[in-house]
Write a protein that holds these residues in place. Structure first.
Motif, PDB file in Angstrom:
ATOM      1  N   LEU A  43       4.316 -15.614  17.550  1.00 54.49           N
ATOM      2  CA  LEU A  43       4.924 -16.945  17.436  1.00 54.49           C
ATOM      3  C   LEU A  43       4.446 -17.860  18.553  1.00 54.49           C
ATOM      4  N   SER A  44       4.226 -17.306  19.734  1.00 55.94           N
ATOM      5  CA  SER A  44       3.787 -18.114  20.873  1.00 55.94           C
ATOM      6  C   SER A  44       2.376 -18.682  20.694  1.00 55.94           C
ATOM      7  N   ALA A  45       1.626 -18.170  19.729  1.00 55.33           N
ATOM      8  CA  ALA A  45       0.267 -18.646  19.476  1.00 55.33           C
ATOM      9  C   ALA A  45       0.191 -19.594  18.285  1.00 55.33           C
ATOM     10  N   GLU A  47       6.683 -13.720  11.822  1.00 54.80           N
ATOM     11  CA  GLU A  47       6.295 -12.996  13.030  1.00 54.80           C
ATOM     12  C   GLU A  47       5.611 -11.667  12.678  1.00 54.80           C
ATOM     13  N   ARG A  63      13.852 -20.016  18.207  1.00 53.10           N
ATOM     14  CA  ARG A  63      12.813 -18.998  17.998  1.00 53.10           C
ATOM     15  C   ARG A  63      11.429 -19.406  18.499  1.00 53.10           C
ATOM     16  N   PHE A  64      11.152 -20.698  18.527  1.00 49.24           N
ATOM     17  CA  PHE A  64       9.852 -21.186  19.006  1.00 49.24           C
ATOM     18  C   PHE A  64      10.050 -21.802  20.384  1.00 49.24           C
ATOM     19  N   ALA A  65       9.319 -21.274  21.365  1.00 46.49           N
ATOM     20  CA  ALA A  65       9.458 -21.754  22.741  1.00 46.49           C
ATOM     21  C   ALA A  65       8.523 -22.930  22.985  1.00 46.49           C
TER      22      ALA A  65
END
Length: 129
Positions: A71-73, A61, A97-99
């Motif tokens: 992380l969202s990308a 991150e 941790r990863f949505a």
């Protein structure tokens, strides 16, 4: 550092290695080197596997953030485990941790340097100019 083809990303908030960049950025994408569960302040591995996984993701991150991403990308990860016996625990921690939508992922068993049990590399979109 920028070359004619790509920009390297380096941040002191993640482990730094002399022989490679933490990440490179080209054409709006970031390609990270593998991030391990190393505490930057002590250069040591976290004791519990849970802490080691979370530290590796924290380090990932930090590198992504330094390149204008998050992380969202992340669109793809490659995850290395020292033993597939750790897979179920790793998978549960990863999902914390990863949505969703979760990035594409490969998870393989591999010998890792310095007794690390996890290493994660990622490909992500740049989201900040």
């Amino acid at each position: 550092m920028t070359t004619n083809h790509y920009t390297t990303i380096d941040t002191p908030t993640a482990p730094q290695m002399a022989s490679f960049s933490q990440a490179t950025m080209v054409a709006g994408m970031i390609y990270t080197s593998g991030q391990v569960g190393m505490n930057v302040a002590t250069s040591e591995r976290d004791e519990t596997f849970r802490d080691e996984v979370n530290r590796a993701i924290d380090n990932l991150e930090a590198v992504l953030s330094a390149g204008g991403s998050a992380l969202s990308a992340v669109v793809k990860t490659t995850c290395y485990l020292s033993s597939m016996d750790l897979y179920a625990e790793f998978d549960a921690l990863y999902r914390e941790r990863f949505a969703p939508p979760l990035p594409s992922r490969s998870t393989v068993q591999s010998g890792l340097a310095r007794n690390f049990r996890i290493e994660i590399e990622a490909i992500a979109r740049v989201i900040e100019a």
